[in-house]
Design a protein around this motif. Structure first.
Motif, PDB file in Angstrom:
ATOM      1  N   THR A  84       0.835  -1.205   0.000  1.00  0.00           N
ATOM      2  CA  THR A  84       0.000   0.000   0.000  1.00  0.00           C
ATOM      3  C   THR A  84       0.870   1.255   0.000  1.00  0.00           C
ATOM      4  OG1 THR A  84      -1.765  -1.153   1.177  1.00  0.00           O
ATOM      5  CG2 THR A  84      -1.816   1.240   1.240  1.00  0.00           C
ATOM      6  N   GLU A  88       1.085   4.180  -2.970  1.00  0.00           N
ATOM      7  CA  GLU A  88       0.872   5.593  -2.672  1.00  0.00           C
ATOM      8  C   GLU A  88       2.043   6.432  -3.193  1.00  0.00           C
ATOM      9  OE1 GLU A  88       0.228   5.815   1.503  1.00  0.00           O
ATOM     10  OE2 GLU A  88      -1.713   4.813   1.424  1.00  0.00           O
ATOM     11  N   ASP A  91       1.940   6.517  -7.051  1.00  0.00           N
ATOM     12  CA  ASP A  91       0.880   7.413  -7.514  1.00  0.00           C
ATOM     13  C   ASP A  91       1.273   8.868  -7.328  1.00  0.00           C
ATOM     14  OD1 ASP A  91      -0.645   5.243  -8.198  1.00  0.00           O
ATOM     15  OD2 ASP A  91      -1.943   5.332  -6.433  1.00  0.00           O
ATOM     16  N   ASP A  92       1.861   9.182  -6.166  1.00  0.00           N
ATOM     17  CA  ASP A  92       2.235  10.571  -5.886  1.00  0.00           C
ATOM     18  C   ASP A  92       3.324  11.059  -6.829  1.00  0.00           C
ATOM     19  OD1 ASP A  92       2.269  13.031  -4.253  1.00  0.00           O
ATOM     20  OD2 ASP A  92       4.255  12.325  -3.636  1.00  0.00           O
ATOM     21  N   ARG A 224      -6.205   2.640   1.087  1.00  0.00           N
ATOM     22  CA  ARG A 224      -5.224   3.711   0.942  1.00  0.00           C
ATOM     23  C   ARG A 224      -4.453   3.936   2.247  1.00  0.00           C
ATOM     24  NH1 ARG A 224      -3.731   3.770  -3.479  1.00  0.00           N
ATOM     25  NH2 ARG A 224      -3.039   5.913  -3.363  1.00  0.00           N
ATOM     26  N   LYS A 225      -4.056   5.155   2.444  1.00  0.00           N
ATOM     27  CA  LYS A 225      -3.166   5.512   3.535  1.00  0.00           C
ATOM     28  C   LYS A 225      -3.720   5.085   4.878  1.00  0.00           C
ATOM     29  CE  LYS A 225       0.041   9.301   4.283  1.00  0.00           C
ATOM     30  NZ  LYS A 225       0.395  10.637   3.887  1.00  0.00           N
TER      31      LYS A 225
END
Length: 228
Positions: A84, A88, A91-92, A224-225
């Motif tokens: 995960t 993230e 994606d960032d 997500r986060k």
């Protein structure tokens, strides 16, 4: 450089909060982790497909993808919280990097790569059993190791040969870039292994999607986060 700085910020913040990076490592993220990982690109030819097995916090896969955008990098990580985190970050930073949540053994017979890399994952004999079945013909396994790599090669070369590997070669990478260059070992695919392999027991029972995200055609986890 901007993307590399953002990645280091991820490591220093969420990476330490989630236990992927030790708090004492924050002050030496650049030299000991990011640049140390990026220099593995010195031993990878242009335009290759690369799998980073046991990617963890994305080392060496993400620094390698930042330094070498010509490579097609896949991050292979079995633990959900780490996968995960990796998704993230990818994606960032908007990286063309695939994140696959799986053990290396689960991909045997399904995926192959020109280069399979790893960092501080396991001794060479176990690495060979996990990684060599993922190496494409004429490809190689390139693992970041410590200064005792020559002794490790001498101890495990016979096991490497049984897994279809050629003679292992050690090299110091990052001379002129790092104050303390890193050691790596390269093991080329030589032929069909003398030992058989099979997917890990229970590998078909893993819960959740294999691909956390990445390129077109993969499935996102939807978590997500903060996922543990």
């Amino acid at each position: 450089m901007e993307l590399a700085e953002r990645y280091v910020a991820w490591l220093a913040d969420a990476g330490t909060e989630r236990g992927l990076i030790g708090p004492r490592e924050v002050e030496r993220l650049w030299e000991r982790h990011v640049l140390n990982s990026a220099v593995v690109g010195e031993w990878i030819e242009d335009g290759r497909t690369v799998a980073d097995v046991g990617s963890g916090a994305g080392l060496p896969g993400i620094p390698l993808a930042l330094a070498r955008p010509d490579l097609k990098v896949t991050l292979v990580e079995p633990l959900l919280r780490r996968a995960t985190f990796l998704q993230e970050v990818v994606d960032d930073l908007r990286l063309d990097v695939e994140v696959v949540r799986a053990r290396a053994e689960e991909l045997h017979g399904e995926r192959s790569f020109d280069v399979v890399t790893s960092r501080a994952v396991a001794p060479l004999d176990r690495l060979a059993s996990w990684c060599m079945p993922l190496v494409a013909r004429a490809g190689a396994m390139v693992a970041l190791k410590g200064s005792s790599v020559e002794e490790e090669i001498a101890e495990h070369q016979s096991t490497l040969s049984r897994h279809g590997a050629g003679a292992a070669e050690a090299r110091r990478l990052g001379s002129g870039v790092l104050d303390d260059p890193t050691w790596a070992v390269r093991v080329a695919w030589l032929g069909e292994p003398q030992v058989s392999w099979r997917p890990a027991r229970g590998s078909q029972k893993r819960r959740g999607p294999r691909s956390v995200g990445g390129r077109a055609g993969t499935q996102r986890s939807g978590r997500r986060k903060g996922t543990r």
